[in-house]
Design a protein around this motif. Structure first.
Motif, PDB file in Angstrom:
ATOM      1  N   GLY A 102       0.820  -1.210   0.000  1.00 40.15           N
ATOM      2  CA  GLY A 102       0.000   0.000   0.000  1.00 40.15           C
ATOM      3  C   GLY A 102       0.851   1.255   0.000  1.00 40.15           C
ATOM      4  N   PHE A 103       0.282   2.372   0.437  1.00 36.29           N
ATOM      5  CA  PHE A 103       0.979   3.658   0.411  1.00 36.29           C
ATOM      6  C   PHE A 103       2.142   3.712   1.404  1.00 36.29           C
ATOM      7  CE2 PHE A 103      -1.428   7.388  -1.701  1.00 36.29           C
ATOM      8  CZ  PHE A 103      -1.523   6.664  -2.878  1.00 36.29           C
ATOM      9  N   ALA A 104       2.172   2.804   2.361  1.00 33.60           N
ATOM     10  CA  ALA A 104       3.276   2.789   3.324  1.00 33.60           C
ATOM     11  C   ALA A 104       4.503   2.073   2.773  1.00 33.60           C
ATOM     12  CB  ALA A 104       2.834   2.123   4.624  1.00 33.60           C
ATOM     13  N   GLN A 105       4.357   1.469   1.586  1.00 30.27           N
ATOM     14  CA  GLN A 105       5.463   0.699   1.013  1.00 30.27           C
ATOM     15  C   GLN A 105       6.683   1.584   0.774  1.00 30.27           C
ATOM     16  OE1 GLN A 105       6.895   0.893  -2.259  1.00 30.27           O
ATOM     17  NE2 GLN A 105       8.224  -0.862  -1.933  1.00 30.27           N
ATOM     18  N   SER A 106       7.861   1.040   1.052  1.00 31.60           N
ATOM     19  CA  SER A 106       9.116   1.723   0.774  1.00 31.60           C
ATOM     20  C   SER A 106      10.223   0.682   0.755  1.00 31.60           C
ATOM     21  CB  SER A 106       9.421   2.760   1.859  1.00 31.60           C
ATOM     22  OG  SER A 106       9.700   2.128   3.100  1.00 31.60           O
ATOM     23  N   ALA A 107      11.378   1.069   0.230  1.00 35.35           N
ATOM     24  CA  ALA A 107      12.532   0.168   0.261  1.00 35.35           C
ATOM     25  C   ALA A 107      12.902  -0.166   1.695  1.00 35.35           C
ATOM     26  CB  ALA A 107      13.707   0.805  -0.463  1.00 35.35           C
ATOM     27  N   VAL A 108      12.729   0.809   2.598  1.00 31.09           N
ATOM     28  CA  VAL A 108      13.020   0.560   4.012  1.00 31.09           C
ATOM     29  C   VAL A 108      12.141  -0.568   4.541  1.00 31.09           C
ATOM     30  CG1 VAL A 108      12.805   1.533   6.333  1.00 31.09           C
ATOM     31  CG2 VAL A 108      13.926   2.852   4.527  1.00 31.09           C
ATOM     32  N   MET A 109      10.845  -0.513   4.244  1.00 30.26           N
ATOM     33  CA  MET A 109       9.949  -1.568   4.716  1.00 30.26           C
ATOM     34  C   MET A 109      10.290  -2.901   4.050  1.00 30.26           C
ATOM     35  SD  MET A 109       5.773  -1.868   4.782  1.00 30.26           S
ATOM     36  CE  MET A 109       5.593  -0.468   5.865  1.00 30.26           C
ATOM     37  N   ASP A 110      10.544  -2.876   2.741  1.00 27.76           N
ATOM     38  CA  ASP A 110      10.816  -4.120   2.016  1.00 27.76           C
ATOM     39  C   ASP A 110      12.040  -4.844   2.563  1.00 27.76           C
ATOM     40  OD1 ASP A 110       8.684  -3.547   0.380  1.00 27.76           O
ATOM     41  OD2 ASP A 110       9.896  -2.838  -1.306  1.00 27.76           O
ATOM     42  N   ILE A 111      13.087  -4.098   2.864  1.00 26.06           N
ATOM     43  CA  ILE A 111      14.365  -4.703   3.245  1.00 26.06           C
ATOM     44  C   ILE A 111      14.526  -4.831   4.755  1.00 26.06           C
ATOM     45  CG2 ILE A 111      16.880  -4.382   3.176  1.00 26.06           C
ATOM     46  CD1 ILE A 111      16.465  -3.028   0.430  1.00 26.06           C
ATOM     47  N   LYS A 112      14.066  -3.820   5.505  1.00 20.57           N
ATOM     48  CA  LYS A 112      14.380  -3.775   6.934  1.00 20.57           C
ATOM     49  C   LYS A 112      13.364  -4.502   7.818  1.00 20.57           C
ATOM     50  CE  LYS A 112      18.084  -1.299   6.290  1.00 20.57           C
ATOM     51  NZ  LYS A 112      19.434  -1.888   6.451  1.00 20.57           N
ATOM     52  N   VAL A 113      12.085  -4.490   7.466  1.00 20.14           N
ATOM     53  CA  VAL A 113      11.105  -5.143   8.336  1.00 20.14           C
ATOM     54  C   VAL A 113      11.341  -6.655   8.435  1.00 20.14           C
ATOM     55  CG1 VAL A 113       8.655  -5.648   8.693  1.00 20.14           C
ATOM     56  CG2 VAL A 113       9.371  -3.315   8.131  1.00 20.14           C
ATOM     57  N   PRO A 114      11.642  -7.354   7.333  1.00 19.00           N
ATOM     58  CA  PRO A 114      11.965  -8.785   7.498  1.00 19.00           C
ATOM     59  C   PRO A 114      13.156  -9.018   8.435  1.00 19.00           C
ATOM     60  CG  PRO A 114      11.451  -8.324   5.215  1.00 19.00           C
ATOM     61  CD  PRO A 114      11.524  -6.997   5.901  1.00 19.00           C
ATOM     62  N   LYS A 115      14.126  -8.128   8.437  1.00 16.07           N
ATOM     63  CA  LYS A 115      15.250  -8.259   9.370  1.00 16.07           C
ATOM     64  C   LYS A 115      14.773  -8.074  10.810  1.00 16.07           C
ATOM     65  CE  LYS A 115      19.329  -6.393   8.514  1.00 16.07           C
ATOM     66  NZ  LYS A 115      20.275  -7.530   8.543  1.00 16.07           N
ATOM     67  N   ILE A 116      13.887  -7.109  11.016  1.00 18.98           N
ATOM     68  CA  ILE A 116      13.341  -6.882  12.356  1.00 18.98           C
ATOM     69  C   ILE A 116      12.578  -8.113  12.838  1.00 18.98           C
ATOM     70  CG2 ILE A 116      11.635  -5.561  13.682  1.00 18.98           C
ATOM     71  CD1 ILE A 116      12.370  -3.130  11.906  1.00 18.98           C
ATOM     72  N   LEU A 117      11.718  -8.654  11.984  1.00 14.83           N
ATOM     73  CA  LEU A 117      10.876  -9.781  12.368  1.00 14.83           C
ATOM     74  C   LEU A 117      11.704 -11.013  12.712  1.00 14.83           C
ATOM     75  CD1 LEU A 117       7.979  -9.408   9.754  1.00 14.83           C
ATOM     76  CD2 LEU A 117       7.999  -8.685  12.151  1.00 14.83           C
ATOM     77  N   SER A 118      12.860 -11.159  12.058  1.00 14.90           N
ATOM     78  CA  SER A 118      13.737 -12.297  12.351  1.00 14.90           C
ATOM     79  C   SER A 118      14.770 -11.960  13.430  1.00 14.90           C
ATOM     80  CB  SER A 118      14.443 -12.752  11.071  1.00 14.90           C
ATOM     81  OG  SER A 118      15.305 -11.731  10.594  1.00 14.90           O
TER      82      SER A 118
END
Length: 292
Positions: free
Chosen positions: A207-223
């Motif tokens: 959605g509108f919150a999408q960004s490269a930061v979310m794409d790359i960094k959130v999976p790292k946070i979740l793991s």
């Protein structure tokens, strides 16, 4: 065929030097003060040296990818002192515009050329050769090395005179910093409110919150993977550079000030060398929650 020197083969520098070696058709000599970094470059098929004077003496183009303003300043001054007239110095580091603008006339006086060409795209982009390159300096100098810049970057843009590349990098990292902090705040907030953060990620990532930061960094946070592909310490330096330039111009950048404050808190927590996504730990501490 140009002889190329590459100084600083860390997280970003090593893959950039490797791409230059593999794509340019030129001889590339790598230098780093850390022996293990030189060994990693040699394992990729490169030539490495523990003596920077070899690069100063032999190379027509010298690339820098260094972590601190002071190190860029001292290294460029050393190049000016020891290298041959006609040498082109390309600074891939995120260096304060004032430092670059001080060094430029010194290089010019020595018959050398200096181009500030900071990059964006992190370790992923450095490995893939898809970085964004923002160059400042004389257009003639940019034209001479543009083909080499395309060895590391998918997008290579001439931004204007000396320091303009560095200013573009600051603007880029101001935006990235705000994204990192907002992602950390939002995910800690959502987890505290009872949401499953992984379900949230998949719900909103397109959605509108999408960004490269979310794409790359959130999976790292979740793991809970905070190993650095881009260290907070380096980004903190950029935010300090941005604050300094803002003060010189007499303007306020309040959102960037918030980002820098959170990075400073990470330093106080002893976590400044973790990945940028570890900024979420400031919010986790405040909200007494862990996002995973």
């Amino acid at each position: 065929m140009k002889k190329i020197g590459f100084m600083g083969m860390g997280i970003m520098g090593l893959p950039m030097a490797t791409n230059l070696m593999n794509k340019s058709g030129c001889d590339v000599i790598g230098f780093d003060v850390v022996e293990a970094a030189r060994e990693r470059f040699e394992a990729q098929g490169g030539k490495a040296t523990g003596n920077a004077d070899e690069i100063y003496a032999d190379c027509e183009v010298i690339f820098l990818c260094l972590p601190k303003n002071e190190l860029v300043d001292s290294t460029v001054r050393e190049i000016i002192k020891k290298a041959k007239p006609g040498t082109i110095i390309v600074d891939f580091s995120s260096t304060a515009p004032g430092v670059i603008r001080t060094l430029f006339p010194l290089a010019k006086e020595a018959g050398m050329e200096l181009l500030d060409s900071p990059v964006s795209g992190g370790e992923t982009g450095a490995i893939a050769g898809t970085l964004v390159v923002m160059s400042g300096g004389e257009k003639e100098t940019f034209d001479k090395v543009e083909d080499l810049l395309h060895c590391v970057g998918a997008t290579v843009t001439y931004m204007g005179g000396t320091g303009c590349g560095s200013v573009a990098k600051l603007a880029n990292n101001m935006i990235v910093g705000c994204n990192l902090v907002s992602v950390g705040e939002a995910y800690a907030f959502a987890a505290k409110a009872g949401l499953d953060p992984e379900v949230l990620y998949h719900a909103i990532k397109d959605g509108f919150a999408q960004s490269a930061v979310m794409d790359i960094k959130v999976p790292k946070i979740l793991s809970r993977d905070f190993t650095a592909s881009a260290r907070i310490a380096v980004h903190q330096k950029d935010m300090k550079n941005a604050m300094q330039l803002a003060n010189e111009m007499g303007v306020e950048i309040p959102m960037s000030a918030i980002v820098l404050d959170h990075m400073n808190q990470m330093e106080e927590m002893g976590l400044i060398n973790e990945d940028q996504c570890a900024l979420i730990k400031v919010f986790e501490k405040q909200m007494d929650i862990q996002v995973k």
